[in-house]
Write a protein that holds these residues in place. Structure first.
Motif, PDB file in Angstrom:
ATOM      1  N   GLY A 244      -4.193  -2.111  -0.806  1.00  0.00           N
ATOM      2  CA  GLY A 244      -4.366  -0.671  -0.918  1.00  0.00           C
ATOM      3  C   GLY A 244      -3.776  -0.171  -2.227  1.00  0.00           C
ATOM      4  O   GLY A 244      -4.113  -0.662  -3.311  1.00  0.00           O
TER       5      GLY A 244
ATOM      6  N   CYS B 221      -2.574  -2.844  -4.639  1.00  0.00           N
ATOM      7  CA  CYS B 221      -3.614  -3.452  -5.481  1.00  0.00           C
ATOM      8  C   CYS B 221      -3.990  -2.473  -6.592  1.00  0.00           C
ATOM      9  O   CYS B 221      -4.180  -2.862  -7.752  1.00  0.00           O
ATOM     10  CB  CYS B 221      -4.825  -3.787  -4.611  1.00  0.00           C
ATOM     11  N   GLU B 222      -4.038  -1.190  -6.246  1.00  0.00           N
ATOM     12  CA  GLU B 222      -4.416  -0.172  -7.240  1.00  0.00           C
ATOM     13  C   GLU B 222      -3.375  -0.080  -8.359  1.00  0.00           C
ATOM     14  O   GLU B 222      -3.727   0.026  -9.541  1.00  0.00           O
ATOM     15  CB  GLU B 222      -4.611   1.181  -6.551  1.00  0.00           C
TER      16      GLU B 222
ATOM     17  N   GLN C 123      -8.191  -4.082  -0.390  1.00  0.00           N
ATOM     18  CA  GLN C 123      -8.271  -2.613  -0.242  1.00  0.00           C
ATOM     19  C   GLN C 123      -8.596  -2.348   1.223  1.00  0.00           C
ATOM     20  O   GLN C 123      -9.753  -2.075   1.574  1.00  0.00           O
ATOM     21  CB  GLN C 123      -9.363  -2.039  -1.165  1.00  0.00           C
TER      22      GLN C 123
ATOM     23  N   GLY D  69      -8.977   2.500  -6.690  1.00  0.00           N
ATOM     24  CA  GLY D  69      -9.431   1.205  -6.169  1.00  0.00           C
ATOM     25  C   GLY D  69     -10.930   1.014  -6.204  1.00  0.00           C
ATOM     26  O   GLY D  69     -11.425  -0.061  -6.577  1.00  0.00           O
ATOM     27  N   THR D  70     -11.684   2.034  -5.832  1.00  0.00           N
ATOM     28  CA  THR D  70     -13.146   1.858  -5.818  1.00  0.00           C
ATOM     29  C   THR D  70     -13.696   1.717  -7.233  1.00  0.00           C
ATOM     30  O   THR D  70     -14.766   1.143  -7.434  1.00  0.00           O
ATOM     31  CB  THR D  70     -13.870   3.037  -5.127  1.00  0.00           C
TER      32      THR D  70
ATOM     33  N   GLU E  83      -7.920   0.073   3.216  1.00  0.00           N
ATOM     34  CA  GLU E  83      -7.837   1.467   3.681  1.00  0.00           C
ATOM     35  C   GLU E  83      -8.851   1.782   4.769  1.00  0.00           C
ATOM     36  O   GLU E  83      -8.588   2.551   5.686  1.00  0.00           O
ATOM     37  CB  GLU E  83      -8.039   2.431   2.501  1.00  0.00           C
TER      38      GLU E  83
ATOM     39  N   GLY F 114       0.818  -1.226   0.000  1.00  0.00           N
ATOM     40  CA  GLY F 114       0.000   0.000   0.000  1.00  0.00           C
ATOM     41  C   GLY F 114       0.837   1.255   0.000  1.00  0.00           C
ATOM     42  O   GLY F 114       2.068   1.201  -0.046  1.00  0.00           O
TER      43      GLY F 114
ATOM     44  N   VAL G 227     -13.928  -3.325  -0.075  1.00  0.00           N
ATOM     45  CA  VAL G 227     -13.670  -1.915   0.256  1.00  0.00           C
ATOM     46  C   VAL G 227     -14.286  -1.544   1.608  1.00  0.00           C
ATOM     47  O   VAL G 227     -13.732  -0.751   2.361  1.00  0.00           O
ATOM     48  CB  VAL G 227     -14.185  -0.995  -0.877  1.00  0.00           C
TER      49      VAL G 227
ATOM     50  N   PRO H  66      -9.748   3.949  -0.591  1.00  0.00           N
ATOM     51  CA  PRO H  66      -8.820   3.897  -1.722  1.00  0.00           C
ATOM     52  C   PRO H  66      -8.774   5.257  -2.422  1.00  0.00           C
ATOM     53  O   PRO H  66      -9.804   5.931  -2.536  1.00  0.00           O
ATOM     54  CB  PRO H  66      -9.417   2.832  -2.643  1.00  0.00           C
TER      55      PRO H  66
END
Ligand code: HXC
Length: 258
Positions: A108, A111-112, A130, A143-144, A132, A64, A160, A139
């Motif tokens: 986080g 992954c993004e 995610q 991410g979202t 966060e 992250g 999420v 995110p």
């Protein structure tokens, strides 16, 4: 160029960037993100490179954004600096194909960043999440949006909103990753896929990437029209002539990126 937080190597026409902050599980510090961008700039500018692999360590692709760097920032710090999307998005503006090879944690921002690549190859040890929300934020590098497009609302919402991680098998089932391979083979498999792309016509590969990416930005009818225009434009390349002639003549094509 010497970097502190990434390692860079080339194998034939493939450029490999390895995130390298082992003590922090490759947490994406400002320095790491800057160096990642510089490494991608260099591979983009190098006409000998046809595809890129982005990877991390056995334990973590990246855990992250760097929480220790973020912890004390205030609203004006993050707003005025456009923290942290500027810089990170260098991965999305890369025109050459880029494969994420993920082993261990991709959490986080990790992954993004993996989702910003063209596709993700996962080791059987990979874990995506995610988390966060568990540290009081959400995110902030797509991410979202990208996770929801990749795995659908139900799984994205659960991940999420609760921070639950997906293992590699679930990530493959859900469409987040293209394939799962044994951890020991991850880099070799990613390089093999990159070599395959690097052996093709770079301009045509770039058109293909642009066309698929358009699917995320537009309606079906517009996307199909866009695809047709790009398809037609491949007929202006020497490589289309070469590729089809080689097929007809039963010989391997010799693409010249023209
Ligand atoms: C800074 C981190 C870090 C991070 C791990 N470390 N993740 N440092 N930022 N994101 C550091 C730890 O502090 C520790 O250093 C060392 O790496 C090893 O981590 P451990 O926690 O001891 O390892 P382990 O027990 O194996 O647990 C692994 C883990 C855990 C489950 C991945 O580290 C973890 O939960 N990390 C945070 C994951 C996370 O919340 N990511 C989202 C960040 S927010 P020291 O020196 O202390 O021993 C985000 C927002 C993106 O990404 C927004 C983009 C715009």
């Amino acid at each position: 160029m010497a970097y502190e937080t990434v390692l860079v190597e080339t194998r034939g026409k493939v450029g490999i960037v390895t995130l390298n902050r082992p003590k922090a599980l490759n947490a994406l510090s400002a320095e790491l993100v800057r160096e990642l961008g510089q490494a991608l700039d260099a591979f983009e500018a190098d006409s000998a490179i046809g595809a890129i692999v982005l990877t991390g360590s056995e334990k973590a692709f990246a855990a992250g954004a760097d929480i220790k760097e973020m912890a004390t920032k205030g609203y004006m710090d993050v707003y005025l600096a456009d923290f942290i999307t500027s810089g990170w998005e260098r991965v999305t503006t890369c025109r050459k194909p880029i494969v994420a090879a993920v082993a261990g944690y991709a959490l986080g921002g990790g992954c993004e960043v993996a989702m910003m690549c063209d596709f993700i190859l996962a080791a059987d040890t990979a874990k995506f999440g995610q988390p966060e929300i568990t540290i009081g934020t959400i995110p902030g590098a797509g991410g979202t949006q990208r996770l929801t497009r990749a795995v659908g609302k139900a799984k994205a919402m659960e991940m999420v909103l609760t921070g639950r991680m997906m293992d590699a098998a679930e990530a493959e089932r859900s469409g987040l990753v293209s394939r799962v391979v044994p951890a020991a083979d991850l880099l070799a498999e990613a390089v093999k896929a990159a070599e395959k792309m690097a052996g093709l016509s770079l301009p045509v590969v770039m058109l293909a990437k642009e066309a698929v990416n358009r699917a995320f930005e537009t309606t079906l009818a517009e996307g199909v029209r866009f695809e047709r225009r790009l398809f037609h434009s491949t007929f202006a390349t020497e490589d289309q002539k070469e590729g089809m002639a080689a097929f007809v003549e039963k010989r391997p094509p010799a693409f010249r990126n023209r």
